[in-house]
Write a protein that holds these residues in place. Structure first.
Motif, PDB file in Angstrom:
ATOM      1  N   PHE A  98     -18.209 -10.632 -58.009  1.00  0.00           N
ATOM      2  CA  PHE A  98     -19.032 -10.818 -59.203  1.00  0.00           C
ATOM      3  C   PHE A  98     -20.458 -11.129 -58.804  1.00  0.00           C
ATOM      4  CE2 PHE A  98     -14.748 -11.449 -60.482  1.00  0.00           C
ATOM      5  CZ  PHE A  98     -14.675 -11.058 -61.809  1.00  0.00           C
ATOM      6  N   ASN A  99     -21.362 -10.864 -59.712  1.00  0.00           N
ATOM      7  CA  ASN A  99     -22.730 -11.316 -59.477  1.00  0.00           C
ATOM      8  C   ASN A  99     -23.411 -11.696 -60.786  1.00  0.00           C
ATOM      9  OD1 ASN A  99     -23.039  -8.015 -59.386  1.00  0.00           O
ATOM     10  ND2 ASN A  99     -24.764  -8.991 -60.431  1.00  0.00           N
ATOM     11  N   VAL A 100     -24.371 -12.584 -60.662  1.00  0.00           N
ATOM     12  CA  VAL A 100     -25.257 -12.908 -61.780  1.00  0.00           C
ATOM     13  C   VAL A 100     -26.523 -12.051 -61.628  1.00  0.00           C
ATOM     14  CG1 VAL A 100     -24.429 -15.285 -61.973  1.00  0.00           C
ATOM     15  CG2 VAL A 100     -26.397 -14.781 -60.512  1.00  0.00           C
ATOM     16  N   ASP A 101     -27.379 -12.084 -62.617  1.00  0.00           N
ATOM     17  CA  ASP A 101     -28.733 -11.550 -62.458  1.00  0.00           C
ATOM     18  C   ASP A 101     -29.672 -12.732 -62.295  1.00  0.00           C
ATOM     19  OD1 ASP A 101     -27.623  -9.081 -62.896  1.00  0.00           O
ATOM     20  OD2 ASP A 101     -28.748  -8.649 -64.736  1.00  0.00           O
ATOM     21  N   ILE A 102     -30.676 -12.566 -61.457  1.00  0.00           N
ATOM     22  CA  ILE A 102     -31.672 -13.620 -61.315  1.00  0.00           C
ATOM     23  C   ILE A 102     -33.060 -13.070 -61.610  1.00  0.00           C
ATOM     24  CG2 ILE A 102     -30.211 -14.688 -59.552  1.00  0.00           C
ATOM     25  CD1 ILE A 102     -32.423 -14.174 -57.532  1.00  0.00           C
ATOM     26  N   LYS A 103     -33.929 -13.988 -61.987  1.00  0.00           N
ATOM     27  CA  LYS A 103     -35.268 -13.605 -62.442  1.00  0.00           C
ATOM     28  C   LYS A 103     -36.326 -14.435 -61.726  1.00  0.00           C
ATOM     29  CE  LYS A 103     -37.883 -13.616 -66.822  1.00  0.00           C
ATOM     30  NZ  LYS A 103     -38.232 -12.187 -66.993  1.00  0.00           N
ATOM     31  N   PHE A 104     -37.363 -13.763 -61.286  1.00  0.00           N
ATOM     32  CA  PHE A 104     -38.487 -14.434 -60.634  1.00  0.00           C
ATOM     33  C   PHE A 104     -39.112 -15.498 -61.551  1.00  0.00           C
ATOM     34  CE2 PHE A 104     -43.083 -14.765 -60.063  1.00  0.00           C
ATOM     35  CZ  PHE A 104     -43.173 -15.090 -58.735  1.00  0.00           C
ATOM     36  N   VAL A 105     -39.423 -16.647 -60.969  1.00  0.00           N
ATOM     37  CA  VAL A 105     -40.152 -17.674 -61.727  1.00  0.00           C
ATOM     38  C   VAL A 105     -41.487 -17.980 -61.069  1.00  0.00           C
ATOM     39  CG1 VAL A 105     -40.174 -20.060 -62.540  1.00  0.00           C
ATOM     40  CG2 VAL A 105     -38.088 -18.708 -62.734  1.00  0.00           C
ATOM     41  N   SER A 106     -41.471 -18.305 -59.771  1.00  0.00           N
ATOM     42  CA  SER A 106     -42.736 -18.638 -59.120  1.00  0.00           C
ATOM     43  C   SER A 106     -42.674 -18.349 -57.625  1.00  0.00           C
ATOM     44  CB  SER A 106     -43.058 -20.125 -59.318  1.00  0.00           C
ATOM     45  OG  SER A 106     -42.155 -20.925 -58.568  1.00  0.00           O
ATOM     46  N   LYS A 107     -43.839 -18.076 -57.059  1.00  0.00           N
ATOM     47  CA  LYS A 107     -43.953 -17.943 -55.617  1.00  0.00           C
ATOM     48  C   LYS A 107     -44.731 -19.135 -55.098  1.00  0.00           C
ATOM     49  CE  LYS A 107     -45.720 -14.955 -51.943  1.00  0.00           C
ATOM     50  NZ  LYS A 107     -46.435 -13.701 -51.601  1.00  0.00           N
ATOM     51  N   SER A 108     -44.348 -19.638 -53.934  1.00  0.00           N
ATOM     52  CA  SER A 108     -45.085 -20.767 -53.360  1.00  0.00           C
ATOM     53  C   SER A 108     -45.437 -20.450 -51.915  1.00  0.00           C
ATOM     54  CB  SER A 108     -44.231 -22.033 -53.407  1.00  0.00           C
ATOM     55  OG  SER A 108     -43.178 -21.956 -52.458  1.00  0.00           O
ATOM     56  N   GLN A 109     -46.289 -21.293 -51.357  1.00  0.00           N
ATOM     57  CA  GLN A 109     -46.494 -21.213 -49.915  1.00  0.00           C
ATOM     58  C   GLN A 109     -45.172 -21.542 -49.241  1.00  0.00           C
ATOM     59  OE1 GLN A 109     -49.769 -23.543 -48.356  1.00  0.00           O
ATOM     60  NE2 GLN A 109     -51.142 -22.838 -49.980  1.00  0.00           N
ATOM     61  N   LEU A 110     -44.972 -20.934 -48.072  1.00  0.00           N
ATOM     62  CA  LEU A 110     -43.741 -21.169 -47.328  1.00  0.00           C
ATOM     63  C   LEU A 110     -43.519 -22.656 -47.048  1.00  0.00           C
ATOM     64  CD1 LEU A 110     -41.409 -19.933 -45.466  1.00  0.00           C
ATOM     65  CD2 LEU A 110     -43.055 -20.252 -43.614  1.00  0.00           C
ATOM     66  N   ILE A 111     -42.322 -23.132 -47.381  1.00  0.00           N
ATOM     67  CA  ILE A 111     -41.879 -24.436 -46.883  1.00  0.00           C
ATOM     68  C   ILE A 111     -40.831 -24.117 -45.835  1.00  0.00           C
ATOM     69  CG2 ILE A 111     -40.930 -26.693 -47.453  1.00  0.00           C
ATOM     70  CD1 ILE A 111     -41.656 -26.128 -50.387  1.00  0.00           C
ATOM     71  N   SER A 112     -41.220 -24.189 -44.570  1.00  0.00           N
ATOM     72  CA  SER A 112     -40.373 -23.686 -43.496  1.00  0.00           C
ATOM     73  C   SER A 112     -39.148 -24.568 -43.294  1.00  0.00           C
ATOM     74  CB  SER A 112     -41.164 -23.627 -42.188  1.00  0.00           C
ATOM     75  OG  SER A 112     -41.413 -24.943 -41.731  1.00  0.00           O
ATOM     76  N   ILE A 113     -38.137 -24.012 -42.682  1.00  0.00           N
ATOM     77  CA  ILE A 113     -36.937 -24.804 -42.395  1.00  0.00           C
ATOM     78  C   ILE A 113     -37.286 -25.968 -41.469  1.00  0.00           C
ATOM     79  CG2 ILE A 113     -36.230 -23.292 -40.485  1.00  0.00           C
ATOM     80  CD1 ILE A 113     -33.308 -23.937 -41.402  1.00  0.00           C
ATOM     81  N   LYS A 114     -38.235 -25.767 -40.605  1.00  0.00           N
ATOM     82  CA  LYS A 114     -38.667 -26.842 -39.710  1.00  0.00           C
ATOM     83  C   LYS A 114     -39.240 -28.010 -40.517  1.00  0.00           C
ATOM     84  CE  LYS A 114     -41.667 -27.804 -35.796  1.00  0.00           C
ATOM     85  NZ  LYS A 114     -42.875 -27.366 -35.074  1.00  0.00           N
ATOM     86  N   GLU A 115     -40.072 -27.652 -41.500  1.00  0.00           N
ATOM     87  CA  GLU A 115     -40.652 -28.677 -42.360  1.00  0.00           C
ATOM     88  C   GLU A 115     -39.556 -29.373 -43.170  1.00  0.00           C
ATOM     89  OE1 GLU A 115     -43.780 -27.145 -44.808  1.00  0.00           O
ATOM     90  OE2 GLU A 115     -44.054 -29.048 -45.891  1.00  0.00           O
ATOM     91  N   LEU A 116     -38.627 -28.585 -43.697  1.00  0.00           N
ATOM     92  CA  LEU A 116     -37.537 -29.161 -44.486  1.00  0.00           C
ATOM     93  C   LEU A 116     -36.726 -30.156 -43.663  1.00  0.00           C
ATOM     94  CD1 LEU A 116     -36.331 -25.905 -46.292  1.00  0.00           C
ATOM     95  CD2 LEU A 116     -37.495 -27.847 -47.364  1.00  0.00           C
ATOM     96  N   ARG A 117     -36.485 -29.802 -42.408  1.00  0.00           N
ATOM     97  CA  ARG A 117     -35.703 -30.681 -41.526  1.00  0.00           C
ATOM     98  C   ARG A 117     -36.399 -32.003 -41.256  1.00  0.00           C
ATOM     99  NH1 ARG A 117     -31.321 -28.043 -39.769  1.00  0.00           N
ATOM    100  NH2 ARG A 117     -31.402 -25.834 -39.235  1.00  0.00           N
ATOM    101  N   GLY A 118     -37.703 -32.016 -41.418  1.00  0.00           N
ATOM    102  CA  GLY A 118     -38.457 -33.227 -41.144  1.00  0.00           C
ATOM    103  C   GLY A 118     -38.563 -34.169 -42.329  1.00  0.00           C
ATOM    104  N   ILE A 119     -37.949 -33.823 -43.443  1.00  0.00           N
ATOM    105  CA  ILE A 119     -38.072 -34.629 -44.655  1.00  0.00           C
ATOM    106  C   ILE A 119     -36.788 -35.424 -44.902  1.00  0.00           C
ATOM    107  CG2 ILE A 119     -38.424 -34.556 -47.156  1.00  0.00           C
ATOM    108  CD1 ILE A 119     -39.908 -31.839 -46.676  1.00  0.00           C
ATOM    109  N   PRO A 120     -36.845 -36.742 -44.717  1.00  0.00           N
ATOM    110  CA  PRO A 120     -35.624 -37.558 -44.850  1.00  0.00           C
ATOM    111  C   PRO A 120     -34.934 -37.385 -46.206  1.00  0.00           C
ATOM    112  CG  PRO A 120     -37.392 -38.850 -43.874  1.00  0.00           C
ATOM    113  CD  PRO A 120     -38.000 -37.549 -44.296  1.00  0.00           C
TER     114      PRO A 120
END
Length: 152
Positions: A98-120
């Motif tokens: 099965f699948n849903v449909d998804i719709k664009f809402v917003s684009k942002s600057q990249l939040i890299s996985i490295k940055e994400l890992r650094g956020i407690p």
DNA sequence: GCCAACGTTGGC
DNA sequence: GCCAACGTTGGC
């Protein structure tokens, strides 16, 4: 209303590709993992908010947001012998995927996985856990709020 | 129902 | 390209 993180290989469908679709909308077909399927089929509803993530690429990370715009329905590619997602064991009487449909809402600057890992505050995110490969994962409201707060 | 073999994912 | 982690398959 729930929050999710959805992975996409940008060489397949990038956040720009999503934005440029008619109505910014695409059928999220091709998911062939039961857990991810179950999330779509059983839990996703219209209006659910999505963190859009680029994976398997040079700069993995969150690149924008989207939302669920259509409830789950049988993935048409499972019935198409010419599709790489064709599934011999799936029938229209008894669809497997099965699948849903998804719709664009917003684009942002990249939040890299490295940055994400650094956020407690985000250390519990499924995407950051060792060995996690699920392409669709639930996101805590607090995590959602935090990520939205650092988006630029 | 077990589990070895295999294929895939995805960050690095 | 490497390889750890994980999901699926299929023989028993």
């Amino acid at each position: 209303m729930r929050y999710w993180l959805v992975k996409a290989d940008p060489s397949d469908i990038s956040v720009d590709d999503l934005r440029n679709r008619p109505n910014g909308t695409i059928a999220w077909y091709g998911i062939r993992n039961y857990q991810a399927r179950n999330f779509m089929r059983d839990q996703m509803s219209v209006g659910d908010q999505i963190l859009f993530y680029h994976s398997s690429c040079k700069q993995p990370g969150i690149v924008g947001t989207a939302e669920v715009c259509k409830l789950a329905y049988p993935d048409s590619t499972q019935f198409d012998p010419n599709s790489k997602y064709f599934d011999l064991k799936a029938t229209s009487e008894c669809p497997r995927w099965f699948n849903v449909d998804i719709k664009f809402v917003s684009k942002s600057q990249l939040i890299s996985i490295k940055e994400l890992r650094g956020i407690p505050a985000l250390e519990g995110m499924r995407i950051l856990q060792k060995g996690n490969r699920l392409s669709i994962t639930p996101v805590d409201p607090a995590e959602w709020k935090y990520v939205i707060g650092i988006m630029r």
